[in-house]
Design a protein around this motif. Structure first.
Motif, PDB file in Angstrom:
ATOM      1  N   SER A   8       0.602  -1.495   0.050  1.00 15.23           N
ATOM      2  CA  SER A   8       0.138   0.187   0.178  1.00 15.23           C
ATOM      3  C   SER A   8       0.950   1.428   0.002  1.00 15.23           C
ATOM      4  O   SER A   8       1.848   0.982   0.566  1.00 15.23           O
ATOM      5  N   GLY A   9       0.606   2.096  -0.540  1.00 16.36           N
ATOM      6  CA  GLY A   9       0.943   3.532  -0.321  1.00 16.36           C
ATOM      7  C   GLY A   9       2.075   3.700  -1.836  1.00 16.36           C
ATOM      8  O   GLY A   9       2.529   4.796  -1.167  1.00 16.36           O
ATOM      9  N   PHE A  10       1.752   2.937  -2.522  1.00 18.21           N
ATOM     10  CA  PHE A  10       2.679   3.451  -4.175  1.00 18.21           C
ATOM     11  C   PHE A  10       1.529   3.027  -4.717  1.00 18.21           C
ATOM     12  O   PHE A  10       0.703   1.834  -4.792  1.00 18.21           O
ATOM     13  N   THR A  11       2.190   3.644  -6.456  1.00 22.43           N
ATOM     14  CA  THR A  11       1.187   2.726  -6.968  1.00 22.43           C
ATOM     15  C   THR A  11       1.660   1.161  -7.663  1.00 22.43           C
ATOM     16  O   THR A  11       2.824   1.563  -7.981  1.00 22.43           O
ATOM     17  N   PHE A  12       1.451  -0.082  -6.994  1.00 24.40           N
ATOM     18  CA  PHE A  12       1.968  -1.231  -7.562  1.00 24.40           C
ATOM     19  C   PHE A  12       2.524  -1.349  -8.541  1.00 24.40           C
ATOM     20  O   PHE A  12       3.283  -2.015  -8.867  1.00 24.40           O
ATOM     21  N   SER A  13       1.389  -1.321  -9.265  1.00 22.00           N
ATOM     22  CA  SER A  13       1.333  -1.925 -10.849  1.00 22.00           C
ATOM     23  C   SER A  13       2.102  -0.965 -11.752  1.00 22.00           C
ATOM     24  O   SER A  13       2.797  -1.398 -12.518  1.00 22.00           O
ATOM     25  N   SER A  14       2.958   0.162 -10.697  1.00 24.43           N
ATOM     26  CA  SER A  14       4.629   0.447 -11.533  1.00 24.43           C
ATOM     27  C   SER A  14       5.849   0.089 -11.299  1.00 24.43           C
ATOM     28  O   SER A  14       6.245   0.470 -12.423  1.00 24.43           O
ATOM     29  N   PHE A  15       5.435  -0.701 -10.380  1.00 29.20           N
ATOM     30  CA  PHE A  15       6.951  -0.970  -9.613  1.00 29.20           C
ATOM     31  C   PHE A  15       7.513  -2.495 -10.197  1.00 29.20           C
ATOM     32  O   PHE A  15       6.383  -3.328  -9.902  1.00 29.20           O
ATOM     33  N   ASP A  16       8.929  -3.116 -10.955  1.00 35.52           N
ATOM     34  CA  ASP A  16       9.551  -4.456 -10.699  1.00 35.52           C
ATOM     35  C   ASP A  16       9.406  -4.879  -8.943  1.00 35.52           C
ATOM     36  O   ASP A  16       9.265  -3.737  -8.246  1.00 35.52           O
ATOM     37  N   VAL A  17       9.049  -5.814  -8.256  1.00 32.73           N
ATOM     38  CA  VAL A  17       9.380  -6.003  -7.344  1.00 32.73           C
ATOM     39  C   VAL A  17       9.926  -7.630  -7.604  1.00 32.73           C
ATOM     40  O   VAL A  17       9.720  -7.705  -8.205  1.00 32.73           O
ATOM     41  N   SER A  18      10.806  -7.273  -6.426  1.00 26.19           N
ATOM     42  CA  SER A  18      11.833  -8.920  -5.978  1.00 26.19           C
ATOM     43  C   SER A  18      11.025  -9.493  -4.720  1.00 26.19           C
ATOM     44  O   SER A  18      10.990  -8.527  -3.464  1.00 26.19           O
ATOM     45  N   TRP A  19      11.573 -10.393  -4.786  1.00 29.44           N
ATOM     46  CA  TRP A  19      11.651 -11.472  -4.116  1.00 29.44           C
ATOM     47  C   TRP A  19      13.110 -11.629  -3.560  1.00 29.44           C
ATOM     48  O   TRP A  19      14.164 -11.910  -3.957  1.00 29.44           O
ATOM     49  N   VAL A  20      13.549 -11.713  -1.986  1.00 31.65           N
ATOM     50  CA  VAL A  20      15.068 -11.267  -1.718  1.00 31.65           C
ATOM     51  C   VAL A  20      15.063 -12.539  -0.161  1.00 31.65           C
ATOM     52  O   VAL A  20      14.061 -12.426   0.499  1.00 31.65           O
ATOM     53  N   ARG A  21      16.063 -13.024   0.258  1.00 33.16           N
ATOM     54  CA  ARG A  21      16.417 -13.788   1.806  1.00 33.16           C
ATOM     55  C   ARG A  21      17.503 -13.520   2.323  1.00 33.16           C
ATOM     56  O   ARG A  21      17.799 -12.821   1.824  1.00 33.16           O
ATOM     57  N   GLN A  22      17.233 -13.998   3.314  1.00 30.57           N
ATOM     58  CA  GLN A  22      18.905 -13.274   4.334  1.00 30.57           C
ATOM     59  C   GLN A  22      18.620 -14.918   4.558  1.00 30.57           C
ATOM     60  O   GLN A  22      17.719 -15.293   5.833  1.00 30.57           O
ATOM     61  N   ALA A  23      19.608 -15.563   5.114  1.00 29.86           N
ATOM     62  CA  ALA A  23      19.771 -17.322   5.518  1.00 29.86           C
ATOM     63  C   ALA A  23      20.987 -16.595   6.755  1.00 29.86           C
ATOM     64  O   ALA A  23      21.466 -15.821   6.612  1.00 29.86           O
ATOM     65  N   PRO A  24      20.669 -17.681   8.110  1.00 27.49           N
ATOM     66  CA  PRO A  24      21.771 -17.443   9.141  1.00 27.49           C
ATOM     67  C   PRO A  24      22.810 -17.457   8.768  1.00 27.49           C
ATOM     68  O   PRO A  24      23.084 -18.294   7.491  1.00 27.49           O
ATOM     69  N   GLY A  25      24.098 -16.515   8.861  1.00 22.91           N
ATOM     70  CA  GLY A  25      25.230 -16.772   8.670  1.00 22.91           C
ATOM     71  C   GLY A  25      25.767 -16.315   6.998  1.00 22.91           C
ATOM     72  O   GLY A  25      26.374 -16.348   6.829  1.00 22.91           O
TER      73      GLY A  25
END
Length: 127
Positions: free
Chosen positions: A25-42
């Motif tokens: 929310s708070g922005f025009t979602f449909s206008s932006f590329d989006v990614s999934w990122v992750r951070q594992a222990p260590g």
């Protein structure tokens, strides 16, 4: 303000599946590329997958290719990550994030490469 809220994480056995969601929310979602990122222990930040604003183009890290599927519903301002055949090495906190650069959707792996991200959702793969 821009808000991204991840959900859907949990504990799953190897070979199992989870579906993550990122409500925005708070922005025009449909206008932006989006990614999934992750951070594992260590480990540092790892780019997982990305999707162009219209959803026509998707990108995957080699480590998840063939197992994960990224998608989005622009009408609902929501990003998804379907994770199948989960492995122990998939254990991490998963974040949805908006890359700064047009090329960031396909591999940006530093927090400075992103403008916004959510609180993350924990995925634990263990037997």
């Amino acid at each position: 303000e821009w808000q991204l809220v991840e959900s859907g994480g949990g504990l799953v056995q190897p070979g199992g599946s989870l579906r993550l969601s990122c409500a925005t929310s708070g922005f025009t979602f449909s206008s932006f590329d989006v990614s999934w990122v992750r951070q594992a222990p260590g480990k540092g930040l790892e780019w997982v997958s990305g999707i162009r604003s219209g959803g026509a183009a998707t990108y995957y890290a080699d480590s998840v290719k063939g197992r994960f599927t990224i998608s989005r519903d622009n009408a609902k301002n929501t990003l998804y990550l379907q994770m199948n055949s989960l492995k122990a090495e998939d254990t991490a906190v998963y974040y949805c994030a908006v890359p700064r650069d047009v090329n960031g959707v396909n591999g940006a792996s530093e927090w400075d490469d992103y403008n916004y991200w959510g609180q993350g959702t924990q995925v634990t793969v263990s037997s």
